[in-house]
Design a protein around this motif. Structure first.
Motif, PDB file in Angstrom:
ATOM      1  N   TYR A 168       0.847  -1.193   0.000  1.00  0.00           N
ATOM      2  CA  TYR A 168       0.000   0.000   0.000  1.00  0.00           C
ATOM      3  C   TYR A 168       0.879   1.238   0.000  1.00  0.00           C
ATOM      4  O   TYR A 168       2.007   1.218   0.497  1.00  0.00           O
ATOM      5  CB  TYR A 168      -0.868   0.054   1.271  1.00  0.00           C
ATOM      6  N   GLU A 169       0.302   2.304  -0.558  1.00  0.00           N
ATOM      7  CA  GLU A 169       0.929   3.610  -0.450  1.00  0.00           C
ATOM      8  C   GLU A 169      -0.180   4.641  -0.317  1.00  0.00           C
ATOM      9  O   GLU A 169      -1.118   4.653  -1.134  1.00  0.00           O
ATOM     10  CB  GLU A 169       1.775   3.909  -1.695  1.00  0.00           C
ATOM     11  N   ASP A 170      -0.120   5.447   0.725  1.00  0.00           N
ATOM     12  CA  ASP A 170      -1.101   6.503   0.945  1.00  0.00           C
ATOM     13  C   ASP A 170      -2.536   5.971   0.948  1.00  0.00           C
ATOM     14  O   ASP A 170      -3.422   6.513   0.287  1.00  0.00           O
ATOM     15  CB  ASP A 170      -0.917   7.606  -0.095  1.00  0.00           C
ATOM     16  N   ASP A 171      -2.769   4.864   1.656  1.00  0.00           N
ATOM     17  CA  ASP A 171      -4.088   4.231   1.813  1.00  0.00           C
ATOM     18  C   ASP A 171      -4.605   3.501   0.568  1.00  0.00           C
ATOM     19  O   ASP A 171      -5.759   3.097   0.529  1.00  0.00           O
ATOM     20  CB  ASP A 171      -5.151   5.257   2.256  1.00  0.00           C
ATOM     21  N   LYS A 172      -3.781   3.342  -0.459  1.00  0.00           N
ATOM     22  CA  LYS A 172      -4.222   2.668  -1.687  1.00  0.00           C
ATOM     23  C   LYS A 172      -3.279   1.520  -2.031  1.00  0.00           C
ATOM     24  O   LYS A 172      -2.078   1.603  -1.787  1.00  0.00           O
ATOM     25  CB  LYS A 172      -4.249   3.665  -2.848  1.00  0.00           C
ATOM     26  N   LYS A 173      -3.851   0.484  -2.659  1.00  0.00           N
ATOM     27  CA  LYS A 173      -3.010  -0.613  -3.139  1.00  0.00           C
ATOM     28  C   LYS A 173      -2.033  -0.057  -4.162  1.00  0.00           C
ATOM     29  O   LYS A 173      -2.417   0.649  -5.081  1.00  0.00           O
ATOM     30  CB  LYS A 173      -3.862  -1.703  -3.786  1.00  0.00           C
ATOM     31  N   LYS A 174      -0.755  -0.397  -3.995  1.00  0.00           N
ATOM     32  CA  LYS A 174       0.246   0.081  -4.949  1.00  0.00           C
ATOM     33  C   LYS A 174       1.452  -0.845  -4.886  1.00  0.00           C
ATOM     34  O   LYS A 174       2.009  -1.083  -3.824  1.00  0.00           O
ATOM     35  CB  LYS A 174       0.680   1.511  -4.636  1.00  0.00           C
ATOM     36  N   GLY A 175       1.849  -1.331  -6.027  1.00  0.00           N
ATOM     37  CA  GLY A 175       2.967  -2.257  -6.084  1.00  0.00           C
ATOM     38  C   GLY A 175       2.469  -3.687  -6.213  1.00  0.00           C
ATOM     39  O   GLY A 175       1.320  -3.935  -6.574  1.00  0.00           O
ATOM     40  N   LEU A 176       3.312  -4.629  -5.929  1.00  0.00           N
ATOM     41  CA  LEU A 176       2.988  -6.046  -6.065  1.00  0.00           C
ATOM     42  C   LEU A 176       2.019  -6.488  -4.988  1.00  0.00           C
ATOM     43  O   LEU A 176       2.178  -6.148  -3.812  1.00  0.00           O
ATOM     44  CB  LEU A 176       4.276  -6.880  -5.962  1.00  0.00           C
ATOM     45  N   GLY A 177       0.998  -7.232  -5.411  1.00  0.00           N
ATOM     46  CA  GLY A 177       0.032  -7.747  -4.442  1.00  0.00           C
ATOM     47  C   GLY A 177      -0.777  -8.889  -5.020  1.00  0.00           C
ATOM     48  O   GLY A 177      -0.853  -9.075  -6.237  1.00  0.00           O
ATOM     49  N   THR A 178      -1.394  -9.644  -4.119  1.00  0.00           N
ATOM     50  CA  THR A 178      -2.242 -10.764  -4.511  1.00  0.00           C
ATOM     51  C   THR A 178      -3.610 -10.583  -3.884  1.00  0.00           C
ATOM     52  O   THR A 178      -3.729 -10.366  -2.677  1.00  0.00           O
ATOM     53  CB  THR A 178      -1.630 -12.104  -4.047  1.00  0.00           C
ATOM     54  N   TYR A 179      -4.655 -10.672  -4.754  1.00  0.00           N
ATOM     55  CA  TYR A 179      -6.032 -10.519  -4.302  1.00  0.00           C
ATOM     56  C   TYR A 179      -6.720 -11.870  -4.437  1.00  0.00           C
ATOM     57  O   TYR A 179      -6.671 -12.506  -5.497  1.00  0.00           O
ATOM     58  CB  TYR A 179      -6.740  -9.470  -5.164  1.00  0.00           C
ATOM     59  N   TYR A 180      -7.346 -12.323  -3.331  1.00  0.00           N
ATOM     60  CA  TYR A 180      -8.020 -13.629  -3.302  1.00  0.00           C
ATOM     61  C   TYR A 180      -9.521 -13.417  -3.135  1.00  0.00           C
ATOM     62  O   TYR A 180      -9.949 -12.616  -2.312  1.00  0.00           O
ATOM     63  CB  TYR A 180      -7.533 -14.453  -2.110  1.00  0.00           C
ATOM     64  N   GLY A 189      -0.310  -9.531  -9.166  1.00  0.00           N
ATOM     65  CA  GLY A 189       0.295  -8.580 -10.078  1.00  0.00           C
ATOM     66  C   GLY A 189       0.525  -7.235  -9.416  1.00  0.00           C
ATOM     67  O   GLY A 189       0.557  -7.113  -8.202  1.00  0.00           O
ATOM     68  N   TYR A 190       0.636  -6.218 -10.286  1.00  0.00           N
ATOM     69  CA  TYR A 190       0.917  -4.865  -9.795  1.00  0.00           C
ATOM     70  C   TYR A 190      -0.324  -4.006  -9.792  1.00  0.00           C
ATOM     71  O   TYR A 190      -1.201  -4.159 -10.649  1.00  0.00           O
ATOM     72  CB  TYR A 190       2.017  -4.225 -10.665  1.00  0.00           C
ATOM     73  N   TRP A 191      -0.388  -3.105  -8.871  1.00  0.00           N
ATOM     74  CA  TRP A 191      -1.505  -2.196  -8.720  1.00  0.00           C
ATOM     75  C   TRP A 191      -1.042  -0.786  -8.926  1.00  0.00           C
ATOM     76  O   TRP A 191       0.075  -0.438  -8.677  1.00  0.00           O
ATOM     77  CB  TRP A 191      -2.121  -2.319  -7.310  1.00  0.00           C
TER      78      TRP A 191
END
Length: 191
Positions: A168-180, A189-191
Motif C-alpha cells: 500500500y501507499e497513501d491508503d491505496k493498493k500500490k505495487g505487487l500484491g495478490t487478491y483472493y 500482479g501490480y496495482w
C-alpha cells in the motif's frame, strides 16, 4: 511550615493546602515551598489532578479528570503525559499505551466509540509502524502504516472471505500484491 535561613519568610514544608485568589486549590505534601509528594490540585475550570508532584509539577503516577468526563491515568513528567497510561473520553473511546512528551508514542491500543480498534505502533500521535486495525464490520488490516494511512506491506481481509496481501501507499493498493476471492479466483500482479 518552616523558617528559611533569613528567619523572616515562611516556607511550606510537610502536609498542607493553599487556595489561590482565582479559586485553584492544592492539598498535599510540600517540600521547600514546592508541591512535592502526593497531592490533589483542583483547577479553576473544574478539572482535578490527583497524584505525585515534584517541583510544583505532576511527575510520576497520577490521574487527571476533566469535568466533562474524560480521564487520563498514568505516567507524568513535568505536567505532561509521559510513560504508560490510559485515557478514556466522554464518548467511550479509549487509548491505552505509551506516551512521550504528551503524545501517543510507542506501543498502544486505541478503541473508537464506533467499535473500531487499532493495536500497534504510534509515532508522535499518529498510527505509524506495524499494527492491526479492525473495523466494526470485521474488516481487518494487519501491516504497516505511515501517518495514519496504510503504507507498506500488509494483509487486508473482509468478512466475506476476500483478502489482499500486498503493498500500500497513501491508503491505496500500490505495487505487487495478490487478491483472493472466496470462489478461489486469484489475481497476482501490480496495482
Amino acid at each position: 511550615m518552616r523558617r528559611c535561613e533569613e528567619g523572616i519568610q515562611l516556607i511550606r514544608h510537610g502536609y498542607g493546602n493553599i487556595i489561590w485568589k482565582d479559586g485553584a486549590r492544592y492539598d498535599g505534601q510540600w517540600e521547600n515551598g514546592k508541591a512535592n509528594g502526593n497531592g490533589i490540585f483542583h483547577h479553576i475550570n473544574g478539572d482535578v489532578y490527583q497524584g505525585e508532584f515534584k517541583n510544583d509539577k505532576a511527575n510520576g503516577y497520577g490521574i487527571y479528570s476533566h469535568k466533562e468526563g474524560s480521564k487520563y491515568e498514568g505516567g507524568w513528567r513535568d505536567d505532561i503525559k509521559h510513560g504508560f497510561g490510559k485515557e478514556v473520553w466522554e464518548d467511550g473511546s479509549l487509548y491505552e499505551g505509551n506516551f512521550y512528551e504528551g503524545v501517543k508514542h510507542g506501543q498502544g491500543h486505541y478503541q473508537w466509540s464506533d467499535g473500531s480498534k487499532y493495536t500497534g505502533d504510534w509515532v508522535n500521535g499518529a498510527i505509524e509502524g506495524k499494527g492491526v486495525y479492525i473495523w466494526p464490520d470485521n474488516r481487518k488490516y494487519e501491516g504497516f502504516w505511515l501517518n495514519n494511512k496504510l503504507h507498506g506491506k500488509g494483509v487486508y481481509t473482509w468478512p466475506d472471505g476476500r483478502k489482499y496481501d500486498g503493498y500500500y501507499e497513501d491508503d491505496k493498493k500500490k505495487g505487487l500484491g495478490t487478491y483472493y476471492w472466496p470462489n478461489g479466483r486469484v489475481y497476482e500482479g501490480y496495482w
